[in-house]
Design a protein around this motif. Structure first.
Motif, PDB file in Angstrom:
ATOM      1  N   GLU A 171       0.830  -1.206   0.000  1.00 29.23           N
ATOM      2  CA  GLU A 171       0.000   0.000   0.000  1.00 29.23           C
ATOM      3  C   GLU A 171       0.861   1.251   0.000  1.00 29.23           C
ATOM      4  OE1 GLU A 171      -3.204   0.650  -0.131  1.00 29.23           O
ATOM      5  OE2 GLU A 171      -3.956  -1.413  -0.192  1.00 29.23           O
ATOM      6  N   LEU A 172       1.929   1.248   0.784  1.00 31.06           N
ATOM      7  CA  LEU A 172       2.812   2.405   0.839  1.00 31.06           C
ATOM      8  C   LEU A 172       3.541   2.609  -0.480  1.00 31.06           C
ATOM      9  CD1 LEU A 172       3.803   4.566   2.851  1.00 31.06           C
ATOM     10  CD2 LEU A 172       5.693   3.035   3.419  1.00 31.06           C
ATOM     11  N   ALA A 173       3.904   1.510  -1.141  1.00 32.45           N
ATOM     12  CA  ALA A 173       4.595   1.621  -2.434  1.00 32.45           C
ATOM     13  C   ALA A 173       3.671   2.173  -3.515  1.00 32.45           C
ATOM     14  CB  ALA A 173       5.141   0.261  -2.845  1.00 32.45           C
ATOM     15  N   GLU A 174       2.391   1.850  -3.445  1.00 32.30           N
ATOM     16  CA  GLU A 174       1.437   2.352  -4.431  1.00 32.30           C
ATOM     17  C   GLU A 174       1.119   3.825  -4.231  1.00 32.30           C
ATOM     18  OE1 GLU A 174      -1.994  -0.097  -4.286  1.00 32.30           O
ATOM     19  OE2 GLU A 174      -0.957  -1.898  -5.016  1.00 32.30           O
ATOM     20  N   HIS A 175       1.329   4.345  -3.032  1.00 30.95           N
ATOM     21  CA  HIS A 175       1.048   5.766  -2.740  1.00 30.95           C
ATOM     22  C   HIS A 175       2.266   6.378  -2.055  1.00 30.95           C
ATOM     23  CE1 HIS A 175      -3.238   5.158  -3.697  1.00 30.95           C
ATOM     24  NE2 HIS A 175      -3.103   4.013  -3.057  1.00 30.95           N
ATOM     25  N   PRO A 176       3.342   6.579  -2.798  1.00 33.88           N
ATOM     26  CA  PRO A 176       4.582   7.089  -2.183  1.00 33.88           C
ATOM     27  C   PRO A 176       4.444   8.494  -1.624  1.00 33.88           C
ATOM     28  CG  PRO A 176       4.749   7.090  -4.581  1.00 33.88           C
ATOM     29  CD  PRO A 176       3.484   6.373  -4.243  1.00 33.88           C
ATOM     30  N   GLU A 177       3.414   9.227  -2.040  1.00 34.95           N
ATOM     31  CA  GLU A 177       3.244  10.588  -1.534  1.00 34.95           C
ATOM     32  C   GLU A 177       2.708  10.611  -0.106  1.00 34.95           C
ATOM     33  OE1 GLU A 177      -0.674   9.255  -3.072  1.00 34.95           O
ATOM     34  OE2 GLU A 177       1.414   9.146  -3.769  1.00 34.95           O
ATOM     35  N   GLU A 178       2.173   9.487   0.377  1.00 33.97           N
ATOM     36  CA  GLU A 178       1.605   9.416   1.712  1.00 33.97           C
ATOM     37  C   GLU A 178       2.674   9.045   2.743  1.00 33.97           C
ATOM     38  OE1 GLU A 178      -3.054   8.082   0.998  1.00 33.97           O
ATOM     39  OE2 GLU A 178      -1.555   6.598   1.603  1.00 33.97           O
TER      40      GLU A 178
ATOM     41  N   GLU B  66       3.562   7.099   6.383  1.00 41.56           N
ATOM     42  CA  GLU B  66       3.099   5.825   6.932  1.00 41.56           C
ATOM     43  C   GLU B  66       1.860   6.031   7.794  1.00 41.56           C
ATOM     44  OE1 GLU B  66       5.954   3.343   8.823  1.00 41.56           O
ATOM     45  OE2 GLU B  66       7.444   3.531   7.226  1.00 41.56           O
ATOM     46  N   ALA B  67       1.822   7.123   8.561  1.00 46.24           N
ATOM     47  CA  ALA B  67       0.667   7.378   9.418  1.00 46.24           C
ATOM     48  C   ALA B  67      -0.589   7.591   8.591  1.00 46.24           C
ATOM     49  CB  ALA B  67       0.942   8.586  10.310  1.00 46.24           C
ATOM     50  N   ALA B  68      -0.470   8.352   7.498  1.00 45.81           N
ATOM     51  CA  ALA B  68      -1.634   8.595   6.636  1.00 45.81           C
ATOM     52  C   ALA B  68      -2.079   7.300   5.957  1.00 45.81           C
ATOM     53  CB  ALA B  68      -1.275   9.648   5.597  1.00 45.81           C
ATOM     54  N   MET B  69      -1.131   6.499   5.513  1.00 43.23           N
ATOM     55  CA  MET B  69      -1.493   5.230   4.876  1.00 43.23           C
ATOM     56  C   MET B  69      -2.197   4.300   5.860  1.00 43.23           C
ATOM     57  SD  MET B  69      -0.426   1.815   4.767  1.00 43.23           S
ATOM     58  CE  MET B  69       1.271   1.892   5.335  1.00 43.23           C
ATOM     59  N   LEU B  70      -1.703   4.229   7.086  1.00 48.41           N
ATOM     60  CA  LEU B  70      -2.322   3.364   8.087  1.00 48.41           C
ATOM     61  C   LEU B  70      -3.733   3.830   8.422  1.00 48.41           C
ATOM     62  CD1 LEU B  70       0.737   2.783  10.466  1.00 48.41           C
ATOM     63  CD2 LEU B  70      -0.363   1.091   9.002  1.00 48.41           C
ATOM     64  N   ALA B  71      -3.930   5.137   8.472  1.00 48.32           N
ATOM     65  CA  ALA B  71      -5.276   5.648   8.736  1.00 48.32           C
ATOM     66  C   ALA B  71      -6.209   5.332   7.584  1.00 48.32           C
ATOM     67  CB  ALA B  71      -5.216   7.158   8.981  1.00 48.32           C
ATOM     68  N   ARG B  72      -5.685   5.352   6.347  1.00 49.05           N
ATOM     69  CA  ARG B  72      -6.527   5.078   5.177  1.00 49.05           C
ATOM     70  C   ARG B  72      -6.930   3.613   5.090  1.00 49.05           C
ATOM     71  NH1 ARG B  72      -5.032   3.326   0.352  1.00 49.05           N
ATOM     72  NH2 ARG B  72      -2.826   3.788   0.750  1.00 49.05           N
ATOM     73  N   VAL B  73      -5.989   2.691   5.395  1.00 51.05           N
ATOM     74  CA  VAL B  73      -6.289   1.267   5.226  1.00 51.05           C
ATOM     75  C   VAL B  73      -6.922   0.662   6.477  1.00 51.05           C
ATOM     76  CG1 VAL B  73      -4.382   1.024   3.611  1.00 51.05           C
ATOM     77  CG2 VAL B  73      -4.028   0.484   6.025  1.00 51.05           C
ATOM     78  N   ALA B  74      -7.110   1.488   7.512  1.00 50.28           N
ATOM     79  CA  ALA B  74      -7.687   0.943   8.742  1.00 50.28           C
ATOM     80  C   ALA B  74      -9.069   0.350   8.501  1.00 50.28           C
ATOM     81  CB  ALA B  74      -7.756   2.026   9.817  1.00 50.28           C
ATOM     82  N   GLY B  75      -9.813   0.961   7.580  1.00 51.72           N
ATOM     83  CA  GLY B  75     -11.158   0.448   7.317  1.00 51.72           C
ATOM     84  C   GLY B  75     -11.167  -0.796   6.450  1.00 51.72           C
ATOM     85  N   SER B  76     -10.199  -0.916   5.521  1.00 49.47           N
ATOM     86  CA  SER B  76     -10.195  -2.056   4.602  1.00 49.47           C
ATOM     87  C   SER B  76      -9.445  -3.246   5.185  1.00 49.47           C
ATOM     88  CB  SER B  76      -9.567  -1.644   3.262  1.00 49.47           C
ATOM     89  OG  SER B  76      -8.240  -1.163   3.480  1.00 49.47           O
ATOM     90  N   TYR B  77      -8.221  -2.999   5.656  1.00 52.18           N
ATOM     91  CA  TYR B  77      -7.427  -4.113   6.205  1.00 52.18           C
ATOM     92  C   TYR B  77      -7.769  -4.386   7.660  1.00 52.18           C
ATOM     93  CZ  TYR B  77      -3.446  -7.217   6.857  1.00 52.18           C
ATOM     94  OH  TYR B  77      -2.676  -8.308   7.125  1.00 52.18           O
ATOM     95  N   GLY B  78      -8.003  -3.322   8.410  1.00 54.10           N
ATOM     96  CA  GLY B  78      -8.397  -3.483   9.794  1.00 54.10           C
ATOM     97  C   GLY B  78      -7.329  -3.035  10.769  1.00 54.10           C
TER      98      GLY B  78
END
Length: 296
Positions: free
Chosen positions: A40-47, A49-61
């Motif tokens: 996920e982080l590799a697909e959105h390098p502009e984010e 880690e904290a922003a990526m984790l907040a985004r995937v919290a709903g999908s991955y958990g």
């Protein structure tokens, strides 16, 4: 529990949420989580880690939710690993002879035969690898060779784990051990050398040679003797001497033939029980040496 800000924090919280669970399952869960989050982080390098984790919290958990999913799935995995046992009465005779319908006894018996070949290979690999590592340590190529050697033993541990799980029915990891990639390369290499799993794997592979010799000898001797005790009386009834010494044929007394056949049949069932017991013991030894670490 606080919201994780980095992948390392997420993995640490997931490990804490899975505390007390099967170590093999924890290893799989940590590897899967790290691979998913890093992709996920590799697909959105502009984010971050904290922003990526907040985004995937709903999908991955969140770590607690992922841990609960893995615990629920593990119940089904453990149920699938248990070989179905035949219905048998509660008496000791029924339990003794009921082993003939236990598929795990036959797979354990085959594993005991296979252990000689795998034991020779593992022992040769470890002894050759350690010898070359010691010899090349003074050269520039020594360090990369040592790292590759230890990495290869971990790969072999996964292969052995699959054999143990399929044949002995003991849950083993399907994924490599997760490593925190934010650490500097030298610290990650040092962690590999200080990980008890590394040295446990080496000890297990060295141990497999004497165990393989013992397993193979016991199975071949026991099964051969069982077959001889059953077949010899039948052969004698057709005129074949079961024992010949210096071209002189010796026939067993007729009254011993039924006892010989009975002894051969009973020995066969004893070997099945022995194989099942050895399989249970060896599976847990493999799990302790190849999987369990102080971190779990």
């Amino acid at each position: 529990m606080t919201t994780p800000q980095t992948i390392a924090d997420y993995l640490q919280q997931l490990r804490a949420a899975l505390k007390g669970a099967d170590p093999a399952m924890i290893q799989d869960a940590l590897f899967d989580a790290e691979e998913h989050l890093r992709s996920e982080l590799a697909e959105h390098p502009e984010e971050s880690e904290a922003a990526m984790l907040a985004r995937v919290a709903g999908s991955y958990g969140a770590p607690e939710e992922v841990a609960e999913i893995y615990r629920d799935t593990e119940v089904k995995v453990q149920r699938a690993l248990r070989a179905p046992r035949p219905r048998a009465g509660r008496g000791p005779l029924a339990r003794f002879f009921g082993v003939i319908g236990d598929a795990r006894s036959y797979t354990a018996l085959f594993y005991m035969l296979l252990a000689l070949a795998t034991g020779i290979f593992y022992f040769t690999w470890v002894v050759a690898g350690l010898s070359l590592s010691a010899g090349l340590a003074v050269l520039i190529i020594g360090i990369p060779f040592i790292i590759l050697f230890f990495a290869s033993t971990r790969l072999l541990a996964l292969v052995e784990g699959r054999l143990v799980e399929v044949m002995l029915g003991v849950r083993m990891p399907r994924r490599p051990a997760s490593a925190v990639r934010e650490l500097p390369l030298l610290r990650r290499i040092g962690a590999m050398f200080t990980d008890p799993r590394t040295w446990g794997t080496l000890f297990y592979m060295l141990l497999m040679l004497p165990l393989g010799i013992i397993y193979f000898t016991v199975v071949v001797t026991g099964m051969t003797l069982s077959l001889v005790l059953v077949v010899a009386p039948v052969a004698q009834l057709f005129g074949f001497a079961p024992t010949t010494v210096n071209d002189v044929a010796y026939f067993w007394p007729l009254w011993t033939l039924p006892f010989s056949m009975l002894g051969g049949v009973l020995l066969f069932f004893v070997m099945l029980h022995l194989a099942r017991g050895v399989g249970w013991m060896h599976g847990h030894v493999a799990k302790h040496l190849l999987v369990t670490t102080a971190g779990y």
